[in-house]
Design an enzyme around this catalytic site. Structure first.
Site, PDB file in Angstrom:
ATOM      1  N   LYS A  98     -16.946  -2.823 109.921  1.00 20.78           N
ATOM      2  CA  LYS A  98     -15.668  -3.040 109.233  1.00 20.78           C
ATOM      3  C   LYS A  98     -15.780  -4.238 108.298  1.00 20.78           C
ATOM      4  CE  LYS A  98     -10.871  -4.557 110.148  1.00 20.78           C
ATOM      5  NZ  LYS A  98      -9.808  -4.770 111.152  1.00 20.78           N
ATOM      6  N   ASP A 121      -7.579  -9.895 105.817  1.00 16.04           N
ATOM      7  CA  ASP A 121      -6.545  -9.023 106.377  1.00 16.04           C
ATOM      8  C   ASP A 121      -5.228  -9.785 106.491  1.00 16.04           C
ATOM      9  OD1 ASP A 121      -4.996  -7.180 107.651  1.00 16.04           O
ATOM     10  OD2 ASP A 121      -6.098  -7.224 109.564  1.00 16.04           O
ATOM     11  N   LYS A 145       1.216 -10.171 108.364  1.00 17.58           N
ATOM     12  CA  LYS A 145       0.968 -10.977 109.558  1.00 17.58           C
ATOM     13  C   LYS A 145       1.738 -12.287 109.472  1.00 17.58           C
ATOM     14  CE  LYS A 145      -3.762  -9.449 110.640  1.00 17.58           C
ATOM     15  NZ  LYS A 145      -3.434  -8.866 111.966  1.00 17.58           N
ATOM     16  N   ASP A 170     -12.405 -10.926 109.285  1.00 18.96           N
ATOM     17  CA  ASP A 170     -12.190  -9.505 109.556  1.00 18.96           C
ATOM     18  C   ASP A 170     -13.297  -8.623 108.957  1.00 18.96           C
ATOM     19  OD1 ASP A 170     -10.629  -7.785 111.028  1.00 18.96           O
ATOM     20  OD2 ASP A 170      -9.255  -7.312 109.374  1.00 18.96           O
ATOM     21  N   ASP A 204      -0.918  -2.913 108.986  1.00  9.65           N
ATOM     22  CA  ASP A 204      -1.855  -3.877 109.571  1.00  9.65           C
ATOM     23  C   ASP A 204      -2.917  -3.183 110.443  1.00  9.65           C
ATOM     24  OD1 ASP A 204      -2.969  -6.302 110.047  1.00  9.65           O
ATOM     25  OD2 ASP A 204      -1.418  -7.024 111.420  1.00  9.65           O
ATOM     26  N   GLU A 240      -5.296  -1.372 109.597  1.00  5.93           N
ATOM     27  CA  GLU A 240      -6.046  -0.920 108.421  1.00  5.93           C
ATOM     28  C   GLU A 240      -7.518  -0.671 108.727  1.00  5.93           C
ATOM     29  OE1 GLU A 240      -5.718  -3.983 109.204  1.00  5.93           O
ATOM     30  OE2 GLU A 240      -7.761  -4.721 108.881  1.00  5.93           O
ATOM     31  N   ARG A 299      -9.029   0.876 111.155  1.00  5.06           N
ATOM     32  CA  ARG A 299      -9.319   2.270 111.510  1.00  5.06           C
ATOM     33  C   ARG A 299      -9.255   3.171 110.283  1.00  5.06           C
ATOM     34  NH1 ARG A 299      -4.461   2.066 115.763  1.00  5.06           N
ATOM     35  NH2 ARG A 299      -5.090  -0.121 115.671  1.00  5.06           N
TER      36      ARG A 299
HETATM   37  N1  BES Z   1      -8.043  -7.439 112.151  1.00  7.28           N
HETATM   38  C1  BES Z   1      -6.963  -7.134 113.022  1.00  7.28           C
HETATM   39  C2  BES Z   1      -7.335  -7.292 114.496  1.00  7.28           C
HETATM   40  C3  BES Z   1      -7.396  -8.689 115.026  1.00  7.28           C
HETATM   41  C4  BES Z   1      -6.236  -9.375 115.308  1.00  7.28           C
HETATM   42  C5  BES Z   1      -8.597  -9.262 115.310  1.00  7.28           C
HETATM   43  C6  BES Z   1      -6.306 -10.638 115.840  1.00  7.28           C
HETATM   44  C7  BES Z   1      -8.666 -10.521 115.856  1.00  7.28           C
HETATM   45  C8  BES Z   1      -7.522 -11.210 116.120  1.00  7.28           C
HETATM   46  C9  BES Z   1      -6.521  -5.702 112.828  1.00  7.28           C
HETATM   47  O1  BES Z   1      -6.625  -5.209 111.541  1.00  7.28           O
HETATM   48  C10 BES Z   1      -5.077  -5.642 113.198  1.00  7.28           C
HETATM   49  O2  BES Z   1      -4.296  -6.242 112.523  1.00  7.28           O
HETATM   50  N2  BES Z   1      -4.777  -4.922 114.266  1.00  7.28           N
HETATM   51  C11 BES Z   1      -3.439  -4.815 114.734  1.00  7.28           C
HETATM   52  C12 BES Z   1      -3.193  -3.389 115.124  1.00  7.28           C
HETATM   53  C13 BES Z   1      -1.758  -3.086 115.426  1.00  7.28           C
HETATM   54  C14 BES Z   1      -0.942  -3.174 114.151  1.00  7.28           C
HETATM   55  C15 BES Z   1      -1.672  -1.703 116.012  1.00  7.28           C
HETATM   56  C16 BES Z   1      -3.295  -5.749 115.933  1.00  7.28           C
HETATM   57  O3  BES Z   1      -4.228  -5.851 116.718  1.00  7.28           O
HETATM   58  O4  BES Z   1      -2.268  -6.398 116.033  1.00  7.28           O
HETATM   59 ZN    ZN Z   2      -8.046  -6.076 110.355  1.00  6.95          ZN
HETATM   60 MN    MN Z   3      -4.889  -5.646 110.399  1.00  3.42          MN
END
Ligand code: BES
Ligand code: ZN
Ligand code: MN
Length: 510
Positions: free
Chosen positions: A277, A282, A289, A300, A359, A361, A363
């Protein structure tokens, strides 16, 4: 970006007489002490033990003590690292002891050569101990100051001066094995440092185009490695609506970076494919966020960094296998043309996705990369690494990466590689039971489930694009970087990836 240069050598003379500035010694909580420590103690006529006792040093794990100018030894500095009870010692603890000892050594200016006796203490005297020591040494001396101003750099109180690390040579044939372990350790360390640098670079520098440029640099002058970079036009032609959908909120153009390493002689076999990825920042998109710690979302792209770092190591090792790296890279920003909650995207696979949260994104860019892999290559296995979910950090914390897979043999191989590389993984389920969470009223499915089991539903989303593949997914959200005072990229899972490929090159089959 050169890492701190460290050379590793073996010596076979006497420990007490070897020409070095420091010796790294281990101490258990009870006698008998490690053989090299006893040897130094005898050379000092018991002064070492006496000083340790006087200072109340009990060998407690993680404690370090510096002693200077002991009689009878040539090296003026002893760094004694507590190892805990001998019965509990293992390779991981010895690696951590090397790391701790060298971090202490780093604070002492003027030392150029150090002897590390700790690998000799490995139970069963496995040559792997030398590799872990090399990796830990580079880890201890890794610094990232590419973005510090010139003045600041000059004022750094202790520029690390260590240049050489010596190991007491193991006897006979074990020495060749140890030397090979050092060579592998150097390759893993170089790949990890490469990944760390990419992770640590600020997001205004480490853009998708920058990642592509660095990939090209890895391949430059290397016959076995070719790099191809797909741009927006290619993505439109290929119908990569999910990757393009994420990218459309940013002015920074997306890239799909493809690395092809052919280390075998003759016709190439089916490749091992690594996917990373590469969200270079992000912000969450329209599902923005919160501001606190948002800077950390520059990490990210750690999956991408690990894939590129693995190819750096692969090139250095010259492994005889066919490996492909795939890095979908873009930013996730809330621009005026950004994808919105409710938007429906048509993926490269033809399946449609309702974006309920912009968010989620990772996947979306991975699904197009994974179906591209399924269509383009006939891979033996496909492993992706992604900082995919905060939920994975809630579930597992920061020690193991989350492992998901649709193939039991691949799980076994990755768990074996994890044990050998000391780069931990822990399996979580990928059962179809969770798939219901992704139901959408308007598209084939949605890009999020409920909050519960968030790491698993994310993996289940990816599973819809990998049905014909032997595939594993690593959620590295908790392992790819450290927060807090020592904020920075860890370079994981480069050690795991390199070990997995080493095992395949040595004839292991998935
Ligand atoms: N890059 C983030 C995941 C992440 C969050 C990694 C905090 C490390 C620390 C990912 O893109 C994301 O934002 N995931 C969301 C998914 C949710 C919206 C279903 C998450 O984990 O909050
Ligand atoms: Zn992300
Ligand atoms: Mn995200």
């Amino acid at each position: 970006m050169p890492q701190h240069t460290l050379q590793f050598r073996f010596f076979s003379g006497s420990l007490a007489e070897e020409n070095a500035d420091a010796i790294l010694l281990g101490a258990y909580t009870a006698s008998p002490q490690p053989a090299p420590t006893q040897l130094v103690d005898r050379a000092t006529k018991g002064t070492l033990a006496k000083r340790l006792a006087r200072l109340g040093f009990s060998g407690e794990r993680g404690k370090t003590l510096v002693l200077t100018d002991l009689p009878g030894v040539r090296a003026p500095v002893m760094i004694v690292v507590g190892l805990g009870p001998k019965s509990e010692i293992d390779e991981r603890r010895l690696r951590d002891a090397t790391l701790g000892g060298l971090k202490t050594l780093k604070t002492l200016p003027g030392l150029a050569t150090a002897i590390n006796t700790l690998p000799l203490l490995t139970p069963g005297s496995s040559p792997l101990a030398y590799r872990y020591a090399v990796e830990a040494s580079h880890e201890a001396f890794y610094t990232f100051d590419l973005c510090k101003g010139k003045g600041q750099k000059r004022e750094e109180p202790t520029r690390a001066t260590l240049r050489r690390i010596l190991f007491p040579a193991p006897p006979g044939r074990a020495k060749a094995e140890a030397a090979e372990a050092v060579r592998i350790g150097e390759a893993v360390a170089e790949g990890s440092a490469f990944a760390k640098d990419l992770g640590n670079l600020p997001p205004n520098i480490a853009t998708p185009r920058y990642l592509a440029e660095r990939a090209r640099l890895i391949a430059r002058g290397e016959r076995r490695l070719t790099v191809k970079v797909l741009d927006e036009k290619d993505m439109h032609r290929l119908g990569m609506g999910a990757l393009l959908g994420v990218a459309q909120g940013s002015r920074e153009p997306p890239r799909l970076i493809l690395l092809d390493y052919r280390g075998e002689k003759g016709a190439p076999s089916a490749p091992y494919v690594l996917v990373g990825k590469g969200i270079t920042f992000d912000a969450g998109g329209i599902s923005l966020k919160p501001a606190a710690n948002m800077d950390e979302m520059k990490f990210d792209m750690s999956g991408a960094g690990a894939v590129l770092g693995t190819f750096v190591a692969l090139k250095k090792l010259g492994l005889p296998l066919h490996a492909v790296g795939v890095v979908p890279a873009c930013e996730n920003l809330p621009g005026g043309s950004a994808v919105k909650p409710g938007d429906i995207l048509t993926t490269h696979s033809g399946q449609t996705v309702e974006v309920l949260n912009t968010d989620a994104e990772g996947r979306l860019i991975l699904c197009d990369a994974l179906s591209y892999v399924a269509r383009t290559y006939r891979p033996q296995t496909v492993i992706d690494a992604a900082t995919l979910t905060g939920a994975c950090v809630v579930a597992l914390g920061h020690h193991p990466s989350g492992l998901f897979s649709n193939d039991e043999a691949l799980v076994r191989d990755l768990e074996a590689a994890s044990a050998r590389s000391l780069d931990r993984v822990w399996r979580l389920p990928l059962w179809d039971d969770y798939q219901d969470e992704l139901k959408s009223n308007f598209a084939d499915f949605a890009n999020i489930g409920t909050r519960d089991g968030g790491a698993i539903t994310a993996a289940c989303f990816l599973a819809r694009f990998t049905r014909e593949l032997t595939w594993a997914h690593l959620d590295i959200a908790g392992t790819a970087w450290k927060s807090g005072a020592a904020k920075g990229s860890t370079g994981r899972p480069v050690p795991l990836f390199v070990q997995y490929l080493l095992d395949r090159a040595r004839g292991g089959r998935s």
